[in-house]
Every structure is written in C-alpha cells, then in structure tokens.
Write a protein that holds these residues in place. Structure first.
Motif, PDB file in Angstrom:
ATOM      1  N   GLY A 184       8.603  20.078 -64.753  1.00 15.25           N
ATOM      2  CA  GLY A 184       9.296  18.862 -65.162  1.00 15.25           C
ATOM      3  C   GLY A 184      10.422  19.146 -66.131  1.00 15.25           C
ATOM      4  O   GLY A 184      11.507  18.558 -66.036  1.00 15.25           O
ATOM      5  N   ALA A 193      13.271  20.675 -64.272  1.00 18.47           N
ATOM      6  CA  ALA A 193      13.975  19.667 -63.481  1.00 18.47           C
ATOM      7  C   ALA A 193      15.030  18.966 -64.334  1.00 18.47           C
ATOM      8  O   ALA A 193      16.147  18.704 -63.870  1.00 18.47           O
ATOM      9  CB  ALA A 193      12.984  18.661 -62.905  1.00 18.47           C
ATOM     10  N   PHE A 194      14.682  18.661 -65.579  1.00 23.88           N
ATOM     11  CA  PHE A 194      15.654  18.047 -66.499  1.00 23.88           C
ATOM     12  C   PHE A 194      16.806  19.006 -66.768  1.00 23.88           C
ATOM     13  O   PHE A 194      17.984  18.624 -66.693  1.00 23.88           O
ATOM     14  CB  PHE A 194      14.951  17.677 -67.805  1.00 23.88           C
ATOM     15  CG  PHE A 194      15.884  17.237 -68.911  1.00 23.88           C
ATOM     16  CD1 PHE A 194      16.216  15.904 -69.066  1.00 23.88           C
ATOM     17  CD2 PHE A 194      16.423  18.162 -69.797  1.00 23.88           C
ATOM     18  CE1 PHE A 194      17.080  15.491 -70.082  1.00 23.88           C
ATOM     19  CE2 PHE A 194      17.281  17.769 -70.819  1.00 23.88           C
ATOM     20  CZ  PHE A 194      17.603  16.426 -70.953  1.00 23.88           C
ATOM     21  N   PHE A 199      19.053  19.266 -63.899  1.00 19.25           N
ATOM     22  CA  PHE A 199      19.824  18.030 -63.769  1.00 19.25           C
ATOM     23  C   PHE A 199      21.035  18.065 -64.697  1.00 19.25           C
ATOM     24  O   PHE A 199      22.151  17.696 -64.300  1.00 19.25           O
ATOM     25  CB  PHE A 199      18.917  16.840 -64.093  1.00 19.25           C
ATOM     26  CG  PHE A 199      19.574  15.498 -63.942  1.00 19.25           C
ATOM     27  CD1 PHE A 199      19.646  14.888 -62.700  1.00 19.25           C
ATOM     28  CD2 PHE A 199      20.097  14.836 -65.035  1.00 19.25           C
ATOM     29  CE1 PHE A 199      20.250  13.637 -62.549  1.00 19.25           C
ATOM     30  CE2 PHE A 199      20.696  13.589 -64.901  1.00 19.25           C
ATOM     31  CZ  PHE A 199      20.769  12.995 -63.650  1.00 19.25           C
ATOM     32  N   PHE A 255      11.144  12.535 -63.173  1.00 16.43           N
ATOM     33  CA  PHE A 255      10.834  13.883 -62.701  1.00 16.43           C
ATOM     34  C   PHE A 255       9.325  14.105 -62.737  1.00 16.43           C
ATOM     35  O   PHE A 255       8.579  13.333 -63.338  1.00 16.43           O
ATOM     36  CB  PHE A 255      11.526  14.938 -63.578  1.00 16.43           C
ATOM     37  CG  PHE A 255      13.017  14.766 -63.678  1.00 16.43           C
ATOM     38  CD1 PHE A 255      13.812  14.745 -62.536  1.00 16.43           C
ATOM     39  CD2 PHE A 255      13.636  14.616 -64.906  1.00 16.43           C
ATOM     40  CE1 PHE A 255      15.184  14.582 -62.620  1.00 16.43           C
ATOM     41  CE2 PHE A 255      15.010  14.455 -65.004  1.00 16.43           C
ATOM     42  CZ  PHE A 255      15.789  14.443 -63.864  1.00 16.43           C
ATOM     43  N   THR A 256       8.907  15.174 -62.100  1.00 13.94           N
ATOM     44  CA  THR A 256       7.495  15.532 -62.106  1.00 13.94           C
ATOM     45  C   THR A 256       7.047  15.887 -63.528  1.00 13.94           C
ATOM     46  O   THR A 256       7.867  16.155 -64.399  1.00 13.94           O
ATOM     47  CB  THR A 256       7.250  16.717 -61.157  1.00 13.94           C
ATOM     48  OG1 THR A 256       5.851  16.964 -61.050  1.00 13.94           O
ATOM     49  CG2 THR A 256       7.934  17.974 -61.680  1.00 13.94           C
ATOM     50  N   GLY A 265      13.355  11.712 -58.924  1.00 11.53           N
ATOM     51  CA  GLY A 265      13.990  12.994 -58.673  1.00 11.53           C
ATOM     52  C   GLY A 265      15.488  12.997 -58.958  1.00 11.53           C
ATOM     53  O   GLY A 265      16.103  11.959 -59.217  1.00 11.53           O
ATOM     54  N   PRO A 266      16.114  14.184 -58.890  1.00 16.25           N
ATOM     55  CA  PRO A 266      17.535  14.339 -59.255  1.00 16.25           C
ATOM     56  C   PRO A 266      18.465  13.906 -58.135  1.00 16.25           C
ATOM     57  O   PRO A 266      19.288  14.678 -57.648  1.00 16.25           O
ATOM     58  CB  PRO A 266      17.634  15.839 -59.535  1.00 16.25           C
ATOM     59  CG  PRO A 266      16.638  16.452 -58.598  1.00 16.25           C
ATOM     60  CD  PRO A 266      15.481  15.477 -58.539  1.00 16.25           C
TER      61      PRO A 266
END
Length: 304
Positions: free
Chosen positions: A21, A24-25, A28, A202-203, A233-234
């Motif tokens: 997670g 993912a940030f 992004f 995000f996850t 999600g992104p």
C-alpha cells in the motif's frame, strides 16, 4: 518581467504498515511527477510509512521550491485532513522560513471516482445484471461523524441512477455498523446478491481486513452470493482529480466541506467539539498506529 514558477505539488498520504500500500502511494506520486514535468512533485505520509511529510517538504525546498500546494490524498475530511496535516504543514513552515503554502481539500465523492467505483463493481459482477445487486460500501471509519457521513453521501451518490437494488454503508474501524453487521442488514433487506466495495484508494491492512471479514461472513452464509470488489487504485481519474484539487488550492477556490463539521457546527451529542483545538490523535484499530508529531493544540483551519 519574469513569471514566477507555479507552486510545487505536495501530496499528503495517511500511511500504512502494508508495504504494498505504501509503495502504491509512492508510485502514484512518481506518476504525477512524470505526467507534469513542469511541476516539482513530492509526497509523504503523516505516519507509519516512509517518507514522512516533513521529509517531502525538505525535498521540495532543496529543489529550490518556495511555494507549494498541499493536497491530502484522502477520500474524506476526518482528523488527518482537518488537524494533523495542517499541524504538520505549520511546523514545516517554521522549519523553512520564507516558504509559503496553500492547503487543498480531500478528494471526496467526486463523480470521476464514483465512475471508478462503478467499474470496480462491474469487474466483480462479471456481467451479472446489477438490478438485483446490493452494494455494501465500506469506509475506513472515524470518530468524526462528518467523515462518516461523507461515506454515506458517497453511497447515495453511487446508488443514484446506476440501477443497483441498493447501496448500504459499513465501516471497518471506529464506527458502526461494521462489515458483518452491514452484511446482516443487506440480507435482512432481502439482498439476492451482495458486492462488498472497499472505499479505499490503495491496498493495505484495512482493505485486506474488509476482504477477510467478507470471506468469513460468506462462509457462514452459503445461501448468499457475496463478492468482493477491488480498491479504487491509481486510475487516470484519480491522477486527474489530484491535479484538480491542486488547481483549486493554487487559485484559492477552496470549497472544504464545513456544513456539518463538528468543529464549526453544534451537532447533537458533539456540542463540546465546537472550536476545539486540533491535536494529533491515535487510531486503536490500526496495527501499531501512532503519530510522531508533537502534541500541541492546533486551531481547526482549512487554508493557510
């Protein structure tokens, strides 16, 4: 006369102990920078994950930035967006004299994000007719009733005009109903098919918990057709929305949701919160959740 460069973009995230997670940030933020080479872009977290927000501000300052716009990458206006991020930004302004900033608003149930949520539901349904599908939208949960109400608002907006049998609301922490209770409600209302839709960007640990609790409830109710949808999600819509919030902040067109904010309006049962100074706080439901900020009062403010 030389035109000053546009303010930099600082993306403020919550933070998670889930490395996927957090990455993912960070990915992004990198994609935002790739899409907008004309802007210095950096991002950091309030807690739990590196880099901290202060480090992201320092990165911008070291790149020569003197002005930036901060956008909270959050769906609702809860304690982090209302108190923790403004407190952190005020502290960074003290650390870096001469730096100025504006503060944008959280993402909210923007129509573009509602379209992404609808897409996630379609993926989970796999072509099934949605007219007999009940959606359970699951938010993070907060001790702030305004934040919880925003999740209900998103649920209503998701239901309007999209042809689902219904959209109910639940929370994975700090607020009722929880996921099992939300599923019980759907069943009592006669839901034939249920899709549990996590209202998360995000996850992370909490979205995983939503999925686990959904799986456990479904195992105990084999008569029900229960499916889990993915997080937002992104998506391109999310990237565009962050830039929309950035533009609002730069232009001074801030429309923070203050109509039902307990720090401004006396709501039944929360009258003591009106005008209350904001302090960093602790979430008991997040594993190892703590703030690394100094504990001091910070006035509730939406823009600087």
């Amino acid at each position: 006369m030389t035109t000053p460069p546009p303010p930099a973009l600082l993306v403020a995230g919550h933070g998670t102990r889930d490395e996927a997670g957090a990455e993912a940030f960070r990915a992004f933020v990198r994609e935002l920078g790739r899409r907008h080479p004309e802007l210095p872009v950096a991002g950091g977290f309030i807690e739990l994950s590196p880099p901290p927000l202060g480090e992201a501000v320092t990165e911008l300052v070291e790149r020569g930035v003197r002005r930036f716009a901060a956008v909270p990458l959050m769906l609702v206006s809860a304690g982090h967006a209302k108190g923790d991020i403004p407190a952190a930004l005020a502290r960074e302004q003290e650390r870096h004299p001469g730096v100025s900033y504006t503060y944008g608003r959280p993402l909210g149930p923007h129509p573009a994000l509602l379209n992404v949520l609808e897409r996630r539901l379609d993926e989970a349904l796999g072509g099934t007719d949605r007219s007999d599908v009940t959606v359970l939208l699951v938010g993070r949960g907060s001790t702030d009733p305004d934040a919880n109400a925003e999740v209900h608002k998103a649920a209503r907006l998701l239901w309007e005009g999209r042809g689902y049998a219904g959209v109910e609301t639940a929370f994975v922490s700090l607020a009722a109903p929880d996921v099992p209770a939300g599923l019980d409600r759907c069943a009592r209302l006669g839901a034939r098919r249920i899709v549990v839709l996590p209202y998360f960007l995000f996850t992370g640990i909490l979205p995983d918990r939503v999925r686990e609790q959904t799986r456990a409830w479904a195992a105990a109710h084999p008569e029900a057709d229960v499916r889990s949808a993915d997080v937002i999600g992104p998506e391109p819509e999310l990237l565009d929305l962050v830039m929309e919030r950035y533009a609002e902040a730069v232009e001074g067109d801030l429309r923070m949701n203050c109509d039902s904010c307990v720090y401004r309006i006396a709501l039944p049962g929360f009258e003591d919160k009106v005008g209350l100074p904001q302090q960093p706080h602790f979430h008991p439901d997040d594993d190892g959740h703590h703030h690394g900020h100094p504990h001091g009062g910070h006035s509730h403010s939406h823009a600087h």
